[in-house]
Write a protein that holds these residues in place. Structure first.
Motif, PDB file in Angstrom:
ATOM      1  N   ARG A  32      -2.373  -9.236 -12.995  1.00  0.00           N
ATOM      2  CA  ARG A  32      -3.193  -8.642 -14.051  1.00  0.00           C
ATOM      3  C   ARG A  32      -4.672  -8.521 -13.672  1.00  0.00           C
ATOM      4  NH1 ARG A  32      -0.717  -7.900 -18.972  1.00  0.00           N
ATOM      5  NH2 ARG A  32       1.345  -8.866 -19.188  1.00  0.00           N
ATOM      6  N   GLN A  33      -5.090  -9.223 -12.624  1.00  0.00           N
ATOM      7  CA  GLN A  33      -6.478  -9.076 -12.190  1.00  0.00           C
ATOM      8  C   GLN A  33      -6.728  -7.687 -11.607  1.00  0.00           C
ATOM      9  OE1 GLN A  33      -7.704 -12.938  -9.908  1.00  0.00           O
ATOM     10  NE2 GLN A  33      -5.546 -12.513  -9.515  1.00  0.00           N
ATOM     11  N   CYS A  34      -5.693  -7.104 -11.049  1.00  0.00           N
ATOM     12  CA  CYS A  34      -5.834  -5.811 -10.384  1.00  0.00           C
ATOM     13  C   CYS A  34      -5.783  -4.698 -11.423  1.00  0.00           C
ATOM     14  CB  CYS A  34      -4.716  -5.622  -9.360  1.00  0.00           C
ATOM     15  SG  CYS A  34      -4.852  -4.084  -8.438  1.00  0.00           S
ATOM     16  N   VAL A  35      -6.813  -3.888 -11.473  1.00  0.00           N
ATOM     17  CA  VAL A  35      -6.874  -2.819 -12.467  1.00  0.00           C
ATOM     18  C   VAL A  35      -6.906  -1.439 -11.838  1.00  0.00           C
ATOM     19  CG1 VAL A  35      -8.040  -4.281 -14.156  1.00  0.00           C
ATOM     20  CG2 VAL A  35      -9.404  -2.907 -12.558  1.00  0.00           C
ATOM     21  N   ALA A  36      -7.142  -1.355 -10.528  1.00  0.00           N
ATOM     22  CA  ALA A  36      -7.292  -0.046  -9.894  1.00  0.00           C
ATOM     23  C   ALA A  36      -7.101  -0.183  -8.388  1.00  0.00           C
ATOM     24  CB  ALA A  36      -8.678   0.539 -10.198  1.00  0.00           C
ATOM     25  N   TYR A  37      -7.120   0.954  -7.711  1.00  0.00           N
ATOM     26  CA  TYR A  37      -7.121   0.943  -6.249  1.00  0.00           C
ATOM     27  C   TYR A  37      -7.955   2.114  -5.745  1.00  0.00           C
ATOM     28  CZ  TYR A  37      -3.533   4.669  -6.340  1.00  0.00           C
ATOM     29  OH  TYR A  37      -2.839   5.842  -6.557  1.00  0.00           O
ATOM     30  N   THR A  38      -8.459   1.953  -4.543  1.00  0.00           N
ATOM     31  CA  THR A  38      -9.216   3.010  -3.887  1.00  0.00           C
ATOM     32  C   THR A  38      -8.384   3.579  -2.749  1.00  0.00           C
ATOM     33  OG1 THR A  38     -11.365   2.016  -4.383  1.00  0.00           O
ATOM     34  CG2 THR A  38     -11.292   3.552  -2.558  1.00  0.00           C
ATOM     35  N   ARG A  39      -8.424   4.883  -2.591  1.00  0.00           N
ATOM     36  CA  ARG A  39      -7.694   5.535  -1.492  1.00  0.00           C
ATOM     37  C   ARG A  39      -8.561   5.506  -0.237  1.00  0.00           C
ATOM     38  NH1 ARG A  39      -3.734   9.884  -1.901  1.00  0.00           N
ATOM     39  NH2 ARG A  39      -3.295  10.733   0.163  1.00  0.00           N
ATOM     40  N   ILE A  40      -7.992   5.010   0.855  1.00  0.00           N
ATOM     41  CA  ILE A  40      -8.683   4.949   2.133  1.00  0.00           C
ATOM     42  C   ILE A  40      -8.039   5.953   3.083  1.00  0.00           C
ATOM     43  CG2 ILE A  40      -9.398   3.477   4.051  1.00  0.00           C
ATOM     44  CD1 ILE A  40     -10.552   2.641   1.381  1.00  0.00           C
ATOM     45  N   VAL A  41      -8.837   6.857   3.619  1.00  0.00           N
ATOM     46  CA  VAL A  41      -8.341   7.878   4.539  1.00  0.00           C
ATOM     47  C   VAL A  41      -8.811   7.551   5.948  1.00  0.00           C
ATOM     48  CG1 VAL A  41      -8.349  10.330   5.127  1.00  0.00           C
ATOM     49  CG2 VAL A  41      -8.343   9.621   2.723  1.00  0.00           C
ATOM     50  N   GLN A  42      -7.883   7.591   6.898  1.00  0.00           N
ATOM     51  CA  GLN A  42      -8.186   7.293   8.291  1.00  0.00           C
ATOM     52  C   GLN A  42      -8.121   8.584   9.116  1.00  0.00           C
ATOM     53  OE1 GLN A  42      -6.239   3.162   9.279  1.00  0.00           O
ATOM     54  NE2 GLN A  42      -4.732   4.387   8.205  1.00  0.00           N
ATOM     55  N   LEU A  43      -9.146   8.831   9.892  1.00  0.00           N
ATOM     56  CA  LEU A  43      -9.136   9.985  10.786  1.00  0.00           C
ATOM     57  C   LEU A  43      -8.286   9.676  12.008  1.00  0.00           C
ATOM     58  CD1 LEU A  43     -12.892  11.091  10.664  1.00  0.00           C
ATOM     59  CD2 LEU A  43     -10.947  12.181   9.529  1.00  0.00           C
ATOM     60  N   PRO A  44      -7.586  10.677  12.560  1.00  0.00           N
ATOM     61  CA  PRO A  44      -7.501  12.061  12.085  1.00  0.00           C
ATOM     62  C   PRO A  44      -6.678  12.164  10.805  1.00  0.00           C
ATOM     63  CG  PRO A  44      -5.986  11.715  13.894  1.00  0.00           C
ATOM     64  CD  PRO A  44      -6.787  10.452  13.782  1.00  0.00           C
ATOM     65  N   ALA A  45      -7.040  13.115   9.970  1.00  0.00           N
ATOM     66  CA  ALA A  45      -6.351  13.297   8.697  1.00  0.00           C
ATOM     67  C   ALA A  45      -6.365  14.771   8.329  1.00  0.00           C
ATOM     68  CB  ALA A  45      -7.030  12.470   7.602  1.00  0.00           C
ATOM     69  N   CYS A  46      -5.506  15.137   7.401  1.00  0.00           N
ATOM     70  CA  CYS A  46      -5.447  16.530   6.961  1.00  0.00           C
ATOM     71  C   CYS A  46      -6.478  16.768   5.858  1.00  0.00           C
ATOM     72  CB  CYS A  46      -4.043  16.874   6.464  1.00  0.00           C
ATOM     73  SG  CYS A  46      -3.615  16.079   4.903  1.00  0.00           S
ATOM     74  N   ALA A  47      -6.747  18.030   5.576  1.00  0.00           N
ATOM     75  CA  ALA A  47      -7.746  18.391   4.568  1.00  0.00           C
ATOM     76  C   ALA A  47      -7.360  17.892   3.189  1.00  0.00           C
ATOM     77  CB  ALA A  47      -7.922  19.913   4.547  1.00  0.00           C
ATOM     78  N   ARG A  48      -6.059  17.899   2.887  1.00  0.00           N
ATOM     79  CA  ARG A  48      -5.605  17.473   1.558  1.00  0.00           C
ATOM     80  C   ARG A  48      -5.924  16.009   1.300  1.00  0.00           C
ATOM     81  NH1 ARG A  48       0.483  19.180   2.358  1.00  0.00           N
ATOM     82  NH2 ARG A  48      -0.101  18.463   4.431  1.00  0.00           N
ATOM     83  N   CYS A  49      -5.858  15.182   2.356  1.00  0.00           N
ATOM     84  CA  CYS A  49      -6.171  13.761   2.197  1.00  0.00           C
ATOM     85  C   CYS A  49      -7.686  13.523   2.222  1.00  0.00           C
ATOM     86  CB  CYS A  49      -5.503  12.949   3.292  1.00  0.00           C
ATOM     87  SG  CYS A  49      -3.702  12.858   3.135  1.00  0.00           S
ATOM     88  N   ILE A  50      -8.396  14.229   3.102  1.00  0.00           N
ATOM     89  CA  ILE A  50      -9.837  14.024   3.235  1.00  0.00           C
ATOM     90  C   ILE A  50     -10.551  14.242   1.903  1.00  0.00           C
ATOM     91  CG2 ILE A  50     -11.943  15.010   4.251  1.00  0.00           C
ATOM     92  CD1 ILE A  50     -10.367  15.388   6.843  1.00  0.00           C
TER      93      ILE A  50
END
Length: 311
Positions: A140-158
């Protein structure tokens, strides 16, 4: 993890023949590949809760979740919710189609290996994300998450890099997507690279490859990246197709994880035409579908327990 899995699959694949590929993947070789992929799924699922607990502790929270994740509940399932063994047979069909199109046996097998590696890697990555999302719900402490993108990556993820989502919001991904999640406590925000940061680190050639020549030129001219890239094109939330409830048949036999619960509760089993085993007649929801239909965390936890994902 993925690199080692692909290497194991390559070693098995080198012993196969284009002429007998269908029989090979239905037999011992196919079983060995399935075992390797299930092992990869189990490994990432077992590590999901420890990862979330470590993230909460690093943000000055507690390392004790409300419920424990059942790692085995996430194995044997393909990204679409169907049986993993069915997905891992598809490369055989691809090899046969390539042969019919006039490719040499070597070329057909090379294409089949690429298919198998992609399916296996995607299955393990999706398992990791699905298990992590359930682990976040169990704390219950966790309320959200952040998306981490690693290069190389596609435009849709960036274009999605650094965005924050509710812990129960589906993770947008595509085949071979290797984006990560960072669980967050309330008020926390990880300092991660956003779309502009990633774009600034890319070479000119990489920008043109990822965004196309015209798209890169538009971005250099000051265009908005969100307008240049349709972030959702070709991506979907796993197991969600329109408004239909998505279920999985994995673990629904009498001896399966979910099937044992149904049997204890007096549920009915039946064998569909062409199936080897009897399966529970009560559908088993996927974790992603549970997050979509449940109104709050209490309901999410109730359904996750009911369908065998946590205890």
């Amino acid at each position: 993890m993925t690199r080692g899995l692909v290497a194991a699959i390559q070693a098995i694949w080198r012993t196969l023949s284009a002429a007998t590929i269908a029989d090979d993947l239905e037999g011992e070789a196919g079983a060995r590949i399935l075992t390797a992929v299930v092992g990869g799924q189990l490994t990432v699922a077992e590590g999901a809760q420890a990862y979330v607990r470590a993230a909460m502790a690093a943000q000055d929270g507690s390392a004790i979740p409300e419920a424990l994740l059942v790692a085995e509940a996430f194995t044997g399932v393909a990204p679409d919710g169907g049986p993993l063994e069915t997905l891992l047979y598809v490369p055989a069909i691809g090899v046969q189609r390539r042969l019919a199109a006039g490719m040499s046996p070597d070329e057909a097998m090379l294409g089949g290996l690429a298919d198998m590696a992609r399916y296996a890697a995607t299955a393990v990555s999706d398992t990791a994300r699905s298990a992590t999302q359930v682990a976040m719900a169990a704390d219950r402490q966790c309320v959200a998450y952040t998306r981490i993108v690693q290069l190389p990556a596609c435009a849709r993820c960036i274009v999605l890099s650094g965005r924050q989502y509710s812990y129960s919001e589906g993770f947008l991904r595509h085949p071979n997507c290797d984006c990560l999640t960072v669980p967050l406590r309330r008020g926390e925000w990880a300092g991660v690279d956003g779309p502009d940061d990633l774009y600034g680190r890319m070479s000119e050639a990489e920008r043109r490859r990822v965004f196309t020549v015209a798209g890169a030129e538009a971005l250099e001219g000051g265009a908005d990246m969100g307008q240049v890239v349709n972030a959702r094109r070709g991506m979907s939330e796993a197991h969600v197709h329109g408004r239909r409830l998505q279920v999985t048949s994995e673990g629904t036999t009498r001896r399966g994880l979910y099937g044992r619960r149904v049997r204890r509760a007096g549920g009915e089993f039946a064998r569909a035409p062409g199936q080897r085993y009897m399966r529970a007649q009560t559908p088993r929801l996927t974790p992603e579908e549970i997050f979509r239909v449940a109104d709050d965390r209490a309901e999410q936890l109730r359904l996750l327990r009911r369908y065998g994902y946590i205890v």
